[in-house]
Design an enzyme around this catalytic site. Sequence first.
Site, short mmCIF file in Angstrom:
data_model
loop_
_atom_site.label_atom_id
_atom_site.label_comp_id
_atom_site.label_asym_id
_atom_site.label_seq_id
_atom_site.Cartn_x
_atom_site.Cartn_y
_atom_site.Cartn_z
N LYS A 158 0.83 -1.21 0.00
CA LYS A 158 0.00 0.00 0.00
C LYS A 158 0.87 1.27 0.00
CE LYS A 158 -3.78 -2.46 2.25
NZ LYS A 158 -4.81 -2.44 3.31
N GLU A 179 -8.71 -11.30 -7.98
CA GLU A 179 -7.88 -10.11 -7.80
C GLU A 179 -6.72 -10.08 -8.81
OE1 GLU A 179 -6.86 -10.28 -3.63
OE2 GLU A 179 -8.92 -9.87 -3.01
N HIS A 196 -1.92 -5.66 1.34
CA HIS A 196 -3.14 -6.46 1.17
C HIS A 196 -2.70 -7.81 0.63
CE1 HIS A 196 -7.04 -7.87 -0.20
NE2 HIS A 196 -6.39 -8.28 -1.27
N ASN A 252 -2.11 -0.70 7.15
CA ASN A 252 -1.58 -2.01 7.53
C ASN A 252 -0.60 -2.56 6.48
OD1 ASN A 252 -3.48 -2.61 5.62
ND2 ASN A 252 -4.61 -4.11 6.85
N TYR A 312 -12.08 -3.84 -3.81
CA TYR A 312 -12.68 -3.85 -2.48
C TYR A 312 -14.21 -3.95 -2.53
CZ TYR A 312 -8.31 -2.73 -0.02
OH TYR A 312 -7.05 -2.78 0.53
P1 CMP Z 1 -7.12 -5.20 3.44
O1 CMP Z 1 -6.60 -6.57 3.70
O2 CMP Z 1 -6.50 -4.44 2.34
O3 CMP Z 1 -8.70 -5.29 3.20
C1 CMP Z 1 -9.60 -4.22 3.51
C2 CMP Z 1 -8.88 -3.08 4.17
O4 CMP Z 1 -9.71 -2.10 4.77
C3 CMP Z 1 -8.06 -3.64 5.30
O5 CMP Z 1 -6.94 -4.35 4.79
C4 CMP Z 1 -7.74 -2.38 6.11
O6 CMP Z 1 -6.55 -1.76 5.69
C5 CMP Z 1 -8.91 -1.46 5.76
N1 CMP Z 1 -9.72 -1.14 6.93
C6 CMP Z 1 -9.88 0.07 7.46
N2 CMP Z 1 -10.71 0.02 8.52
C7 CMP Z 1 -11.07 -1.27 8.67
C8 CMP Z 1 -11.90 -1.97 9.60
N3 CMP Z 1 -12.53 -1.35 10.60
N4 CMP Z 1 -12.02 -3.32 9.46
C9 CMP Z 1 -11.38 -3.97 8.45
N5 CMP Z 1 -10.59 -3.35 7.54
C10 CMP Z 1 -10.43 -2.02 7.66
#
Ligand code: CMP
Length: 137
Positions: A10, A127, A116, A113, A50
């Site tokens: 990211k 994906e 992904h 985070n 997403y």
């Molecule tokens: P990712 O694995 O990319 O999939 C969805 C993303 O939404 C997740 O990682 C997080 O970075 C983001 N995200 C932000 N807020 C939340 C939340 N409350 N719960 C889950 N994902 C979140």
Amino acid sequence: MSETTLVLIKPGGVARNLIGEITRRIELRGLKVTGMKLMNAPRSTVEEHYAEHRERPFFGDVVDYLCSGPIVAMAISGENATKAIRMMMGATNPVEAEPGTVRGDMALTIEDNLVHSSSDPEAAARELGLWFPEGTV
Ligand code: CMP
């Protein structure tokens, strides 16, 4: 079974110069990089990526975030690649991620985070089609 999965580094990971560190860990594990591109993600691709989160309150923020700077899209291949990568990346919320995982070692907040990774082989196929429509090597 050998399979291919998707990893996105990211914008925060690219900004923090962690492309090499994350890729190093993946390669050390014995997995192969079979696709890799640094790009400014098209908003439409991120929204489709997403799509399952479209009704969630964080959908707009996560899409804005993925579009806020360059990302790296990677196709990763090897035995049980999807599960191996998920374990290596750690829990979605970095405060719950084990030390030794990418998120457990290098991330702190769920909004940033770092990476992904596809949740299962079916998600990986969908994906990969989005991010590598031209196919992988
Ligand atoms: P990712 O694995 O990319 O999939 C969805 C993303 O939404 C997740 O990682 C997080 O970075 C983001 N995200 C932000 N807020 C939340 C939340 N409350 N719960 C889950 N994902 C979140």
